[in-house]
Write a protein that holds these residues in place. Structure first.
Motif, mmCIF file in Angstrom:
data_model
loop_
_atom_site.group_PDB
_atom_site.id
_atom_site.type_symbol
_atom_site.label_atom_id
_atom_site.label_comp_id
_atom_site.label_asym_id
_atom_site.label_seq_id
_atom_site.Cartn_x
_atom_site.Cartn_y
_atom_site.Cartn_z
ATOM 1 N N MET A 1 27.553 24.881 25.303
ATOM 2 C CA MET A 1 28.638 24.322 24.515
ATOM 3 C C MET A 1 28.123 23.356 23.451
ATOM 4 S SD MET A 1 31.759 24.977 24.372
ATOM 5 C CE MET A 1 32.259 25.583 25.970
ATOM 6 N N SER A 2 26.966 22.745 23.716
ATOM 7 C CA SER A 2 26.379 21.832 22.730
ATOM 8 C C SER A 2 25.941 22.573 21.473
ATOM 9 C CB SER A 2 25.187 21.106 23.343
ATOM 10 O OG SER A 2 24.542 20.331 22.372
ATOM 11 N N ALA B 1 38.108 9.447 10.821
ATOM 12 C CA ALA B 1 38.069 10.798 11.387
ATOM 13 C C ALA B 1 36.633 11.276 11.582
ATOM 14 C CB ALA B 1 38.821 11.768 10.477
ATOM 15 N N PHE B 2 35.764 10.981 10.594
ATOM 16 C CA PHE B 2 34.375 11.446 10.691
ATOM 17 C C PHE B 2 33.625 10.715 11.796
ATOM 18 C CE2 PHE B 2 30.017 11.819 8.942
ATOM 19 C CZ PHE B 2 29.945 13.182 9.015
ATOM 20 N N MET B 3 34.026 9.443 12.054
ATOM 21 C CA MET B 3 33.400 8.683 13.136
ATOM 22 C C MET B 3 33.775 9.260 14.497
ATOM 23 S SD MET B 3 33.515 4.601 13.372
ATOM 24 C CE MET B 3 32.791 4.245 11.807
ATOM 25 N N ALA B 4 35.000 9.792 14.626
ATOM 26 C CA ALA B 4 35.387 10.452 15.880
ATOM 27 C C ALA B 4 34.586 11.733 16.089
ATOM 28 C CB ALA B 4 36.888 10.746 15.873
ATOM 29 N N VAL C 1 31.615 12.695 19.251
ATOM 30 C CA VAL C 1 31.379 13.895 20.058
ATOM 31 C C VAL C 1 29.960 14.405 19.836
ATOM 32 C CG1 VAL C 1 32.131 16.263 20.457
ATOM 33 C CG2 VAL C 1 33.791 14.486 20.117
ATOM 34 N N TYR C 2 29.467 14.303 18.600
ATOM 35 C CA TYR C 2 28.146 14.859 18.276
ATOM 36 C C TYR C 2 27.014 14.071 18.955
ATOM 37 C CZ TYR C 2 24.337 16.576 15.359
ATOM 38 O OH TYR C 2 23.182 17.114 14.922
ATOM 39 N N PHE C 3 27.131 12.723 18.905
ATOM 40 C CA PHE C 3 26.080 11.892 19.505
ATOM 41 C C PHE C 3 26.331 11.550 20.960
ATOM 42 C CE2 PHE C 3 25.316 10.502 15.002
ATOM 43 C CZ PHE C 3 24.089 11.116 14.918
ATOM 44 N N LYS C 4 27.443 12.042 21.566
ATOM 45 C CA LYS C 4 27.800 11.798 22.974
ATOM 46 C C LYS C 4 27.908 10.307 23.289
ATOM 47 C CE LYS C 4 25.493 15.949 24.710
ATOM 48 N NZ LYS C 4 24.950 16.389 23.420
#
Lengths: 115, 92
Positions: B1-2, B49-52, B56-59
């Motif tokens: 999933m990553s 929005a981009f920080m959210a 998810v990207y950096f966990k």
């Protein structure tokens, strides 16, 4: 689990495209009152929709604290959905009240109604 | 999933970076004060929005608190500037 990821990814990609179109419109439109339309595309379509998408996306993965990320994204999306139109309306009211922006309308019904 | 998150980031990143650059151009050269405030407002909501997405990207869960604060701050900036333009004083 995979369905949630696909739905969230589609919402995030729609948000990115809406964000790019809103930025192009904000740069190209000639007047402040016309730029408000592009700003609405950039905030509601470009910030609220991908935040709801990120909430679904975080639920579908198995990262640590995924419920905290999903809930906070949902709350931020609802705040954006409520706050952005109210702020834009207040700004347009102030700009019209103080004549801060020059504009040349063909018909002005508000001015005729106030006579 | 990553792997899916990495592929999504590869699609999303050019769109958002181009939008940030265009918003910055309008915020720098905007002719009147409401134009500048509108551009800064759009930029703040989009950075939230981009920080959210980056959370998810950096966990990492710590990026989300900054997103909520940015969304509230942009609304506060709108209300303060509107009040200052109409009444020539800053206050709630």
């Amino acid at each position: 689990m995979n369905t949630l990821f696909t739905l969230g990814a589609i919402l995030v990609i729609i948000g990115g495209i809406c964000d790019l179109f809103g930025a192009i419109g904000l740069l190209k439109f000639p007047n402040f009152y016309i730029r408000l339309h592009a700003a609405t595309i950039g905030t509601i379509g470009g910030a609220a929709v991908p935040l709801f998408g990120v909430a679904l996306l975080a639920l579908s993965t198995n990262i640590p604290n995924k419920y905290a990320i999903a809930g906070a994204s949902l709350i931020t999306g609802i705040i954006t959905l409520l706050a952005a139109p109210a702020g834009a309306t207040a700004l347009a009211y102030a700009a019209h009240k103080t004549n801060a922006v020059e504009w040349n309308p063909k018909t002005d019904h508000l001015k005729e109604a106030r006579k | 999933m990553s792997f899916g998150v990495v592929m999504l980031m590869r699609i999303i990143l050019p769109l958002y970076v181009t939008a940030f650059i265009l918003y910055t151009v309008r915020a720098i050269k905007g002719p009147t004060i409401p134009d500048i405030i509108l551009a800064v407002d759009c930029m703040s909501f989009d950075i939230a929005a981009f920080m959210a997405i980056l959370a998810v990207y950096f966990k990492s869960v710590y990026l989300i608190s900054g997103a909520i604060t940015l969304a509230l701050w942009a609304y506060l900036l709108d209300i303060y500037i509107a009040n200052h333009l109409t009444k020539k004083e800053v206050g709630a």
